[in-house]
Design an enzyme around this catalytic site. Structure first.
Site, short mmCIF file in Angstrom:
data_model
loop_
_atom_site.label_atom_id
_atom_site.label_comp_id
_atom_site.label_asym_id
_atom_site.label_seq_id
_atom_site.Cartn_x
_atom_site.Cartn_y
_atom_site.Cartn_z
N CYS A 1 73.43 3.56 56.32
CA CYS A 1 72.97 3.36 54.95
C CYS A 1 73.48 4.54 54.13
CB CYS A 1 71.44 3.18 54.88
SG CYS A 1 70.45 4.58 55.42
N HIS B 1 68.90 14.31 76.12
CA HIS B 1 67.47 14.56 76.31
C HIS B 1 66.60 13.37 75.89
CE1 HIS B 1 67.57 19.25 76.41
NE2 HIS B 1 68.66 18.72 76.98
C1 RB5 Z 1 70.22 2.58 48.91
O1 RB5 Z 1 70.43 2.99 47.60
C2 RB5 Z 1 69.72 3.75 49.73
O2 RB5 Z 1 68.41 4.04 49.39
C3 RB5 Z 1 69.84 3.42 51.20
O3 RB5 Z 1 71.16 3.15 51.53
C4 RB5 Z 1 69.42 4.52 52.16
O4 RB5 Z 1 70.05 5.73 51.86
C5 RB5 Z 1 68.00 4.67 52.39
O5 RB5 Z 1 67.53 5.53 53.14
#
Ligand code: RB5
Length: 143
Positions: free
Chosen positions: A64, A97
Site C-alpha cells: 500500500c 525469529h
Molecule cells: C491510501 O491513500 C493509503 O492510506 C494506503 O495506501 C496505505 O498507506 C494505508 O496504510
C-alpha cells in the site's frame, strides 16, 4: 510455493514491479488485485490475501502507500504474522525469529530497488525454529 500478492491503489505501481521481478526470477505468484490505480479500501485486499496465505500455508506480499495499513489489517487474520519492513536487517530478523508469512511494503516510502532487495532477502531467509518456535506458537494460539 506460490506467493500471494495484493495491493491497494497506493501500492499498484510497486506491485507491478514485484510481479515483474517474480516473473524474471521464476517465482510463482497469484495476483489478488487491485488491478488499477482506482481507489480501493486496503483492508479488503489484505483480508483476501491473508486468508489465502493461511489456507494454503504460503507466503504473501501486500503493498500500500506506507505498508502500515496492510500490515495492521493482515495481522487480524489468525495465523498471519505480517510485518511492515523498510530495511533488509528487519526482513531477516522477521523471518529468522518470527517466521513472518506476509511482507508489507510501502510504495510511497521505499524506492523500487530497495523494495525488491528487501523482498529478495525476505524470501531467501529461513525461520530458525527452536526457541523461536515456542514463541511463534504462543502467538498462533492466542484467540
Ligand atoms: C491510501 O491513500 C493509503 O492510506 C494506503 O495506501 C496505505 O498507506 C494505508 O496504510
Amino acid at each position: 510455493m506460490t506467493i500471494i500478492i495484493g495491493c491497494d491503489h497506493g501500492g499498484f505501481n510497486l506491485k507491478n514491479k514485484i510481479m515483474q521481478y517474480c516473473e524474471k526470477n521464476q517465482i510463482k505468484f497469484q495476483d489478488f488485485g487491485t488491478y488499477s490505480n482506482d481507489s480501493v479500501d486496503y483492508p479488503e485486499i489484505a483480508f483476501k490475501v491473508a486468508k489465502e496465505v493461511v489456507n494454503t500455508n504460503s507466503k504473501g506480499i501486500l503493498v500500500c502507500g506506507s505498508g502500515i495499513g496492510m500490515s495492521i489489517a493482515a495481522n487480524k487474520v489468525k495465523g498471519v504474522r505480517a510485518i511492515c519492513v523498510n530495511d533488509p536487517y528487519m526482513a531477516i530478523l522477521s523471518r529468522e525469529h518470527n517466521d513472518t508469512n506476509i511482507l508489507c511494503l510501502g510504495e510511497r516510502v521505499l524506492g523500487t530497488n530497495a523494495a525488491l532487495y528487501i523482498l529478495k532477502i525476505w524470501l531467501e531467509t529461513h525461520f530458525l525454529g527452536e526457541r523461536h518456535l515456542k514463541r511463534v506458537n504462543m502467538i498462533n494460539n492466542y484467540n
